[in-house]
Scaffold this motif. Structure first.
Motif, short mmCIF file in Angstrom:
data_model
loop_
_atom_site.label_atom_id
_atom_site.label_comp_id
_atom_site.label_asym_id
_atom_site.label_seq_id
_atom_site.Cartn_x
_atom_site.Cartn_y
_atom_site.Cartn_z
N ASP A 81 19.91 57.40 40.45
CA ASP A 81 19.28 58.72 40.50
C ASP A 81 17.88 58.62 39.89
OD1 ASP A 81 18.51 61.34 40.29
OD2 ASP A 81 20.00 61.89 38.78
N THR A 82 16.86 58.80 40.72
CA THR A 82 15.49 58.65 40.22
C THR A 82 15.01 59.88 39.46
OG1 THR A 82 14.53 59.63 42.19
CG2 THR A 82 14.90 57.26 42.24
N GLY A 83 15.70 61.01 39.62
CA GLY A 83 15.23 62.23 39.00
C GLY A 83 14.07 62.87 39.75
N GLY A 84 13.67 62.25 40.86
CA GLY A 84 12.64 62.85 41.70
C GLY A 84 11.23 62.74 41.15
N ASN A 85 10.92 61.69 40.38
CA ASN A 85 9.53 61.50 39.95
C ASN A 85 9.14 60.03 40.05
OD1 ASN A 85 9.62 60.15 37.18
ND2 ASN A 85 11.12 61.79 36.99
N PRO A 86 7.83 59.76 40.20
CA PRO A 86 7.39 58.39 40.49
C PRO A 86 7.76 57.38 39.41
CG PRO A 86 5.61 59.96 40.88
CD PRO A 86 6.72 60.71 40.23
N ALA A 87 7.58 57.75 38.13
CA ALA A 87 7.90 56.78 37.08
C ALA A 87 9.40 56.48 37.07
CB ALA A 87 7.45 57.31 35.72
N GLY A 88 10.20 57.51 37.32
CA GLY A 88 11.65 57.30 37.40
C GLY A 88 12.02 56.40 38.57
N ALA A 89 11.32 56.57 39.68
CA ALA A 89 11.59 55.74 40.85
C ALA A 89 11.30 54.28 40.54
CB ALA A 89 10.75 56.21 42.03
N LYS A 90 10.19 54.06 39.83
CA LYS A 90 9.82 52.68 39.49
C LYS A 90 10.90 52.04 38.62
CE LYS A 90 7.24 49.02 38.87
NZ LYS A 90 5.93 48.76 38.34
N THR A 91 11.33 52.76 37.59
CA THR A 91 12.34 52.20 36.69
C THR A 91 13.64 51.95 37.42
OG1 THR A 91 11.34 53.58 35.00
CG2 THR A 91 13.39 52.52 34.45
N LYS A 92 14.02 52.88 38.29
CA LYS A 92 15.29 52.70 39.00
C LYS A 92 15.20 51.55 40.00
CE LYS A 92 17.68 55.47 36.78
NZ LYS A 92 18.86 55.04 36.02
N ALA A 93 14.01 51.37 40.60
CA ALA A 93 13.84 50.23 41.49
C ALA A 93 14.01 48.93 40.70
CB ALA A 93 12.47 50.28 42.16
N GLN A 94 13.44 48.92 39.49
CA GLN A 94 13.60 47.73 38.64
C GLN A 94 15.05 47.51 38.28
OE1 GLN A 94 10.91 48.89 35.54
NE2 GLN A 94 9.38 47.43 36.20
N GLU A 95 15.74 48.61 38.00
CA GLU A 95 17.15 48.48 37.64
C GLU A 95 17.93 47.84 38.79
OE1 GLU A 95 19.01 52.16 36.22
OE2 GLU A 95 20.79 51.59 37.34
N LEU A 96 17.68 48.35 40.00
CA LEU A 96 18.42 47.83 41.15
C LEU A 96 18.07 46.37 41.43
CD1 LEU A 96 18.16 50.89 43.58
CD2 LEU A 96 20.16 50.11 42.32
N VAL A 97 16.78 46.04 41.31
CA VAL A 97 16.36 44.68 41.67
C VAL A 97 16.68 43.69 40.55
CG1 VAL A 97 14.36 43.24 42.16
CG2 VAL A 97 14.57 45.48 43.25
#
Lengths: 418, 330
Positions: A81-97
């Motif tokens: 769940d990115t929370g719908g913001n760019p910084a959250g998306a970046k962190t979640k992408a890092q988490e997944l990768v």
């Protein structure tokens, strides 16, 4: 409170040696026979959650149908769940990768989330199947690791402009959409095709993303043949109600992009939506085998009608399956899998047949749909199908790409009246 | 004597743990989370100068954070060097902070809060609307992290050490500031502004300087944010960021140095790590804040210190009483 399914970290204790992003490729977890890991980036909290939950449901429906096995290979889903913001998306992408070491990412939902991670996707060579519509991701800043099996912002709007001109013979239009990039790009695409075909956009209105009452904006619309709208989320519901209350629905036809009349919204709408035309690459009424399965399963498991987000992720799942078949043993190599994603050609899907162009965007049918009531329920009936619609519409690709990306100011609106 | 010794030992252990963190934490992802905690902590420490020691609650700091990131992003994308970008970003942010201060320091309390909120919203609007400069909603992609002295900061541990160095510098500057005459004067303006004026202090100037210091560390944190995310868009300038930073400071404990750091750690860990396991992590975060406010209204760090103190005295009641009496009689 639900605890999500997660893999236990195997390598957590494995110290310093395996640091750095390159660890992803060298990881033993990717050896033959290990499950193929799909990471879903979605939004489950905040104002975008409605679409985000549909994304998850669409993908879960596909995986359930396939019994979590694609091409003889077990798949494992990790949801973030990115929370719908760019910084959250970046962190979640890092988490997944970096932590979950997924082989492919599906999502994220919003354009600004996708834009925030495109460079990271390129650096880490992680294939990504997008649903966010940001034009440039498959145009001027095309990324070899990203495909989009749905549409760009303007892809369906080009179609709607053509339909309004040629089928309905409308000449004067007003546009109204949220004041953010997705809205700007949709309205710009509509305006370009509409004005080049002899129509005039005489009014462009931009209410803020959160607008409690659309009446003051609707009052400014004035004397036009039609209104074109690009609202998203739950805003279309509020807008259509206000539009009907002011008595415009009977006089001035209302049209919109796909989010404006997403099938998932139908249950929240009433008679005010009757007759509204919308352009979408998907219709829940589309008669294909996979779409019938999707609609039936969504009704049974979630008591909801799939819209663009759910079908987008179901189709995303089909893309993964297809690319697994193409890439075979090389599927865990990010570059090889991304190349395979660009080669896919689906004959049968909930949106019909489509291919992926050289810049990663789908070329497929776009439906013009009219909202009608059948058996007491609202449906988006397909009134015309435009086959093989590309993101560049009928323009030559290189000429299209020489222009700046669609925005609030481009193409310039020359016919505005007060 | 024993107290300062134990503080020294604790600091040394904490430093050692922080310095070796990439070795024992292992996974890249967690090192990245640690880096995020560090730059948010720098931001919270900067905000704490105003909120804690000056007693001025700002809701516009996200705008300063974003001014720094945007200035560097725009300059570097236009072809300037990272050094130029960084120096200009800090200068620009401190200048913006000065403008903020001149406008906002006409008031204190709620008035100050509302003015900073309004100023922050104006800058958010500029970031959102001035698309030819900021690329609007689509944001700016920042291609590469800087390479100070030829060191490559691309890898997670390398970036972590940069963030750690900056963080330690921020902590050190706070320690010096708190003990300095200016720090003492600032606390005076918070508690007794009229008496300070009567004593001949220029209350406005002291607050103004505190605003600049706060702006400086906010700028540094904004730069780290940009280098870390390599992307900046108007969301970061929005009210939510200001509110989040304020929550870090208040939940951790205002007017302490450890407080904002602990607050930053809680918020970042909740948002990034716990959200992977618990779908309703927002609720968990809310409950934690409610618990902190209910049981430790002064904040987590002073609250824990108080509770430990109570427990400590509870274990040795007789001795504690005697010492107190002994001291009183001497």
């Amino acid at each position: 409170m639900t605890i999500q399914r997660r893999t236990v970290l195997k390598g957590m204790a494995a110290a310093g040696a395996s640091l750095g992003v390159s660890a992803k490729i060298a990881s033993p977890a990717l050896a033959q026979g290990a499950p193929f890991k799909i990471g879903l980036m979605t939004v489950k909290t905040g104002p975008l959650a409605q679409g985000g939950i549909q994304m998850e449901q669409g993908l879960l429906t596909f995986l359930k149908e396939k019994n979590n096995t694609l091409g003889g290979r077990k798949v494992e889903l990790v949801v973030a769940d990115t929370g719908g913001n760019p910084a959250g998306a970046k962190t979640k992408a890092q988490e997944l990768v970096e932590r979950d070491k997924v082989n492919v990412i599906l999502g994220p939902l919003a354009a600004f989330e996708l834009l925030a991670i495109t460079d990271y996707i390129l650096q880490t060579k992680t294939p990504l199947i997008a649903v966010a519509a940001a034009e440039d991701v498959t145009q001027r800043k095309a990324n070899p690791y990203i495909i989009r099996p749905t549409t760009t912002s303007a892809q369906c709007c080009h179609v709607m402009a053509d339909y309004a001109l040629k089928e309905l013979k409308l000449k004067r239009a007003a546009t109204i959409s949220e004041d953010f990039a997705f809205g700007h790009e949709q309205m710009a695409g509509f305006q370009r095709v509409f004005e080049e075909g002899g129509g005039k956009v005489v009014k462009k209105l931009w209410p803020p993303l959160v607008t409690p009452d659309y009446t003051p904006f609707i009052a400014q619309i004035g004397n036009v043949d039609m209104v074109f709208s690009g609202f998203a989320g739950s805003n279309p519901v509020k807008f259509m109600r206000a539009y009907a209350d002011l008595g415009l629905a009977a006089k001035t036809p209302l049209m919109g992009g796909w989010t404006f009349m997403d099938d998932a919204l139908l249950k929240s709408l009433g008679d005010e939506a009757l007759g509204v035309l919308s352009g979408s690459s998907y219709s829940s009424a589309f008669e294909s085998e996979s779409n019938k399965r999707l609609v039936a399963a969504m009704a049974k498991d979630y008591n909801s009608l799939p819209g663009g987000y759910a079908s987008g992720m179901y189709i995303g799942g089909m893309c993964v399956e297809s690319a697994l078949a193409i890439a075979g043993d090389k599927s865990t190599d990010g570059t090889a899998f991304a190349e395979a994603l660009h080669k896919i050609k689906l004959e049968e899907s909930p949106r019909g047949a489509f291919t992926i162009d050289a810049r990663g965007n789908a070329v497929g049918a776009v439906f013009v749909r009219k909202c009608e009531k059948k058996n007491g329920q609202l449906v988006n009936t397909v009134v015309k199908t435009y086959p093989n619609v590309s993101q560049f519409w009928t323009y030559p690709e290189d000429e299209f790409l020489k222009n700046p990306v669609y925005s609030r100011d481009y193409p310039p609106a020359k016919n505005l009246e007060n | 004597m024993t107290r300062s010794l134990s503080t020294l030992v604790a600091s040394a252990v904490a430093l050692l743990l922080l310095a070796t963190l990439p070795l024992w934490l292992g996974n890249t992802y967690y090192i990245n989370v640690a880096s995020q905690i560090l730059y948010w902590a720098v931001f919270a420490l900067g905000l704490n100068v105003l909120v804690g020691w000056a007693g001025l609650t700002s809701l516009g700091h996200a705008a300063l954070f974003a001014v720094s990131g945007y200035t560097a992003a725009i300059l570097v994308t236009a072809g300037h060097s990272h050094l130029v970008g960084a120096v200009a970003a800090i200068a620009m942010t401190v200048a913006t902070a000065a403008v903020f201060a001149v406008l906002a320091l006409r008031a204190t309390g709620i008035g100050f809060l509302m003015i900073t909120l309004a100023l922050g919203q104006i800058l958010w609007g500029i970031a959102y609307r001035w698309a030819s400069l900021t690329n609007g909603d689509n944001g700016i992609n920042f291609k590469t992290r800087p390479q100070p002295f030829g060191l490559d900061l691309t890898s997670a541990p390398a970036f972590y050490y940069l963030a750690l160095l900056v963080f330690l510098a921020a902590v050190a500057s706070m320690l010096v500031f708190v003990r300095s005459p200016l720090g003492a004067a600032l606390r005076g303006t918070r508690d007794q502004p009229r008496r300070m004026t009567a004593l001949g202090y220029n209350v406005w100037l002291i607050r103004f300087l505190a605003f600049l210091l706060s702006g400086f560390w906010t700028a540094v944190a904004g730069l780290l944010f940009l280098y870390y995310n390599q992307f900046i868009s108007p969301q970061i300038a929005a009210l939510q960021t200001s509110a989040e930073a304020l929550l870090m400071v208040i939940s951790g404990g205002t007017a302490t140095i450890l407080g904002p750091i602990a607050g930053a750690a809680i918020v970042v860990i909740m948002k990034n790590v716990v959200s992977a396991y618990v779908e309703r992590w927002n609720m968990v975060l809310g409950i934690i804040f409610v618990l902190i406010i209910s049981f430790m209204p002064e904040g987590l760090v002073p609250g824990v210190r108080r509770l430990i103190g109570v427990a400590w005295r509870g274990m040795r009641p007789a001795k504690a009483v005697i010492t107190v009496r002994g001291e009183a009689s001497s």
